[in-house]
Scaffold this motif. Structure first.
Motif, PDB file in Angstrom:
ATOM      1  N   CYS A  33       0.795  -1.228   0.000  1.00  0.00           N
ATOM      2  CA  CYS A  33       0.000   0.000   0.000  1.00  0.00           C
ATOM      3  C   CYS A  33       0.828   1.279   0.000  1.00  0.00           C
ATOM      4  O   CYS A  33       0.351   2.330  -0.427  1.00  0.00           O
ATOM      5  CB  CYS A  33      -0.925   0.046   1.213  1.00  0.00           C
ATOM      6  SG  CYS A  33      -1.697  -1.520   1.650  1.00  0.00           S
ATOM      7  N   CYS A  36       1.445   4.161  -2.689  1.00  0.00           N
ATOM      8  CA  CYS A  36       0.491   5.256  -2.883  1.00  0.00           C
ATOM      9  C   CYS A  36       0.184   6.014  -1.598  1.00  0.00           C
ATOM     10  O   CYS A  36       0.011   7.217  -1.619  1.00  0.00           O
ATOM     11  CB  CYS A  36      -0.817   4.726  -3.459  1.00  0.00           C
ATOM     12  SG  CYS A  36      -0.630   4.022  -5.107  1.00  0.00           S
ATOM     13  N   HIS A  37       0.068   5.277  -0.482  1.00  0.00           N
ATOM     14  CA  HIS A  37      -0.308   5.935   0.774  1.00  0.00           C
ATOM     15  C   HIS A  37       0.913   6.169   1.650  1.00  0.00           C
ATOM     16  O   HIS A  37       1.472   5.218   2.188  1.00  0.00           O
ATOM     17  CB  HIS A  37      -1.302   5.072   1.561  1.00  0.00           C
ATOM     18  CG  HIS A  37      -2.617   4.890   0.879  1.00  0.00           C
ATOM     19  ND1 HIS A  37      -3.571   5.884   0.855  1.00  0.00           N
ATOM     20  CD2 HIS A  37      -3.154   3.850   0.205  1.00  0.00           C
ATOM     21  CE1 HIS A  37      -4.636   5.440   0.189  1.00  0.00           C
ATOM     22  NE2 HIS A  37      -4.414   4.227  -0.224  1.00  0.00           N
ATOM     23  N   TYR A  77     -12.923  -2.344   0.987  1.00  0.00           N
ATOM     24  CA  TYR A  77     -12.655  -1.226   0.077  1.00  0.00           C
ATOM     25  C   TYR A  77     -11.423  -1.493  -0.786  1.00  0.00           C
ATOM     26  O   TYR A  77     -11.416  -1.186  -1.981  1.00  0.00           O
ATOM     27  CB  TYR A  77     -12.481   0.081   0.855  1.00  0.00           C
ATOM     28  CG  TYR A  77     -12.553   1.296  -0.045  1.00  0.00           C
ATOM     29  CD1 TYR A  77     -13.780   1.899  -0.306  1.00  0.00           C
ATOM     30  CD2 TYR A  77     -11.409   1.819  -0.650  1.00  0.00           C
ATOM     31  CE1 TYR A  77     -13.863   2.997  -1.159  1.00  0.00           C
ATOM     32  CE2 TYR A  77     -11.489   2.914  -1.495  1.00  0.00           C
ATOM     33  CZ  TYR A  77     -12.710   3.499  -1.748  1.00  0.00           C
ATOM     34  OH  TYR A  77     -12.798   4.580  -2.589  1.00  0.00           O
ATOM     35  N   VAL A  87     -15.146   6.909   2.496  1.00  0.00           N
ATOM     36  CA  VAL A  87     -15.234   7.834   3.624  1.00  0.00           C
ATOM     37  C   VAL A  87     -14.493   9.122   3.299  1.00  0.00           C
ATOM     38  O   VAL A  87     -14.618  10.112   3.995  1.00  0.00           O
ATOM     39  CB  VAL A  87     -14.679   7.225   4.935  1.00  0.00           C
ATOM     40  CG1 VAL A  87     -15.489   6.023   5.350  1.00  0.00           C
ATOM     41  CG2 VAL A  87     -13.214   6.859   4.797  1.00  0.00           C
ATOM     42  N   MET A  99      -9.510   4.804  -5.969  1.00  0.00           N
ATOM     43  CA  MET A  99      -8.415   3.863  -5.734  1.00  0.00           C
ATOM     44  C   MET A  99      -8.580   2.636  -6.630  1.00  0.00           C
ATOM     45  O   MET A  99      -9.667   2.096  -6.725  1.00  0.00           O
ATOM     46  CB  MET A  99      -8.436   3.439  -4.265  1.00  0.00           C
ATOM     47  CG  MET A  99      -7.494   2.309  -3.964  1.00  0.00           C
ATOM     48  SD  MET A  99      -7.276   2.140  -2.194  1.00  0.00           S
ATOM     49  CE  MET A  99      -7.009   0.386  -2.086  1.00  0.00           C
TER      50      MET A  99
HETATM   51  C1  HEC Z   1      -2.223   2.674  -6.905  1.00  0.00           C
HETATM   52  C2  HEC Z   1      -2.355   3.496  -5.715  1.00  0.00           C
HETATM   53  C3  HEC Z   1      -2.978   2.882  -4.486  1.00  0.00           C
HETATM   54  C4  HEC Z   1      -2.605   1.730  -3.828  1.00  0.00           C
HETATM   55  C5  HEC Z   1      -1.515   0.727  -4.189  1.00  0.00           C
HETATM   56  C6  HEC Z   1      -3.437   1.639  -2.647  1.00  0.00           C
HETATM   57  N1  HEC Z   1      -4.313   2.708  -2.614  1.00  0.00           N
HETATM   58 FE1  HEC Z   1      -5.720   3.064  -1.181  1.00  0.00          FE
HETATM   59  N2  HEC Z   1      -6.305   4.762  -2.158  1.00  0.00           N
HETATM   60  C7  HEC Z   1      -5.755   5.234  -3.332  1.00  0.00           C
HETATM   61  C8  HEC Z   1      -6.427   6.466  -3.714  1.00  0.00           C
HETATM   62  C9  HEC Z   1      -6.121   7.277  -4.937  1.00  0.00           C
HETATM   63  C10 HEC Z   1      -7.402   6.724  -2.724  1.00  0.00           C
HETATM   64  C11 HEC Z   1      -8.364   7.932  -2.635  1.00  0.00           C
HETATM   65  C12 HEC Z   1      -9.573   7.758  -3.507  1.00  0.00           C
HETATM   66  C13 HEC Z   1     -10.513   6.773  -2.914  1.00  0.00           C
HETATM   67  O1  HEC Z   1     -10.939   6.934  -1.765  1.00  0.00           O
HETATM   68  O2  HEC Z   1     -10.876   5.800  -3.619  1.00  0.00           O
HETATM   69  C14 HEC Z   1      -7.305   5.630  -1.760  1.00  0.00           C
HETATM   70  C15 HEC Z   1      -8.092   5.504  -0.635  1.00  0.00           C
HETATM   71  C16 HEC Z   1      -8.000   4.466   0.293  1.00  0.00           C
HETATM   72  C17 HEC Z   1      -8.867   4.321   1.434  1.00  0.00           C
HETATM   73  C18 HEC Z   1      -9.972   5.278   1.835  1.00  0.00           C
HETATM   74  C19 HEC Z   1     -11.198   4.906   1.083  1.00  0.00           C
HETATM   75  C20 HEC Z   1     -12.293   5.886   1.216  1.00  0.00           C
HETATM   76  O3  HEC Z   1     -13.149   5.687   2.054  1.00  0.00           O
HETATM   77  O4  HEC Z   1     -12.314   6.864   0.442  1.00  0.00           O
HETATM   78  C21 HEC Z   1      -8.492   3.181   2.085  1.00  0.00           C
HETATM   79  C22 HEC Z   1      -9.104   2.600   3.340  1.00  0.00           C
HETATM   80  C23 HEC Z   1      -7.374   2.616   1.350  1.00  0.00           C
HETATM   81  N3  HEC Z   1      -7.116   3.429   0.262  1.00  0.00           N
HETATM   82  C24 HEC Z   1      -6.707   1.476   1.712  1.00  0.00           C
HETATM   83  C25 HEC Z   1      -5.656   0.924   0.983  1.00  0.00           C
HETATM   84  C26 HEC Z   1      -4.953  -0.293   1.365  1.00  0.00           C
HETATM   85  C27 HEC Z   1      -5.246  -1.110   2.614  1.00  0.00           C
HETATM   86  C28 HEC Z   1      -4.008  -0.522   0.413  1.00  0.00           C
HETATM   87  C29 HEC Z   1      -3.018  -1.674   0.328  1.00  0.00           C
HETATM   88  C30 HEC Z   1      -3.585  -3.000   0.308  1.00  0.00           C
HETATM   89  C31 HEC Z   1      -4.120   0.537  -0.578  1.00  0.00           C
HETATM   90  N4  HEC Z   1      -5.118   1.393  -0.186  1.00  0.00           N
HETATM   91  C32 HEC Z   1      -3.349   0.633  -1.717  1.00  0.00           C
HETATM   92  C33 HEC Z   1      -4.721   4.666  -4.042  1.00  0.00           C
HETATM   93  C34 HEC Z   1      -4.057   3.488  -3.712  1.00  0.00           C
END
Ligand code: HEC
Length: 145
Positions: A33, A36-37, A77, A87, A99
């Protein structure tokens, strides 16, 4: 004295188990993760590709009060992102895009560990949102400005 030793041993064991568990979640997050985060407060927000974990978790915890619910939400999610479930505030999705599903990149079991670690460690103590103070932060998005 004897009892104290025993208690100390138990304490150490608990601490070790906890640390191992936490590291597992941390290293999984790192590989799955963190691309990106980011896990620290970003010094330059313009380079972000997704909301930092502390912001995400702040909002997850506003919506889901128990750890169980929060972990279930995060796991679901990550596999099936949907704007209607988010959220984050709509402007975050507009800025970063929805995402991409992490299906194939991470398993449900791994997500339990990752989400549990996220819940236990974020937002860090004293975190008040990015920028402005606490209180007015409600609904400002995952990455509060
Ligand atoms: C390729 C990039 C990318 C990766 C890799 C990624 N994320 Fe995300 N994530 C995003 C983006 C962009 C957002 C904001 C937009 C959205 O909320 O969908 C987000 C939002 C989230 C949110 C908030 C969702 C909401 O309510 O809006 C969560 C929880 C989350 N990610 C968990 C994870 C976890 C756990 C992993 C690893 C398993 C992960 N992400 C890997 C790009 C990524």
């Amino acid at each position: 004295m004897k009892l104290q030793k025993k208690l100390f041993a138990i304490g150490t064991t608990l601490l070790l188990t906890n640390t191992l568990y936490a590291q597992d979640g941390a290293s999984l997050f790192d590989t799955k993760c963190a691309a990106c985060h980011v896990t620290s407060r970003p010094s330059d927000k313009s380079t972000l590709v997704a909301p930092p974990v502390m912001g995400v978790m702040r909002h997850v915890k506003m919506r889901y009060t128990s750890k169980e619910e929060a972990v279930a939400f995060i796991s679901a999610y990550a596999l099936n992102p949907e704007a209607s479930k988010a959220v984050c505030m709509p402007q975050k999705i507009k800025r970063f895009g929805l995402m991409p599903s992490q299906k194939g990149n991470v398993t449900k079991e791994e997500l339990q560990t990752i989400a549990s670690w996220m819940y236990d460690n974020f937002p860090p103590q004293g975190f008040q949102g990015m920028g402005r103070g606490q209180g007015k932060g409600q609904g400002k998005g995952c990455q509060t400005r």
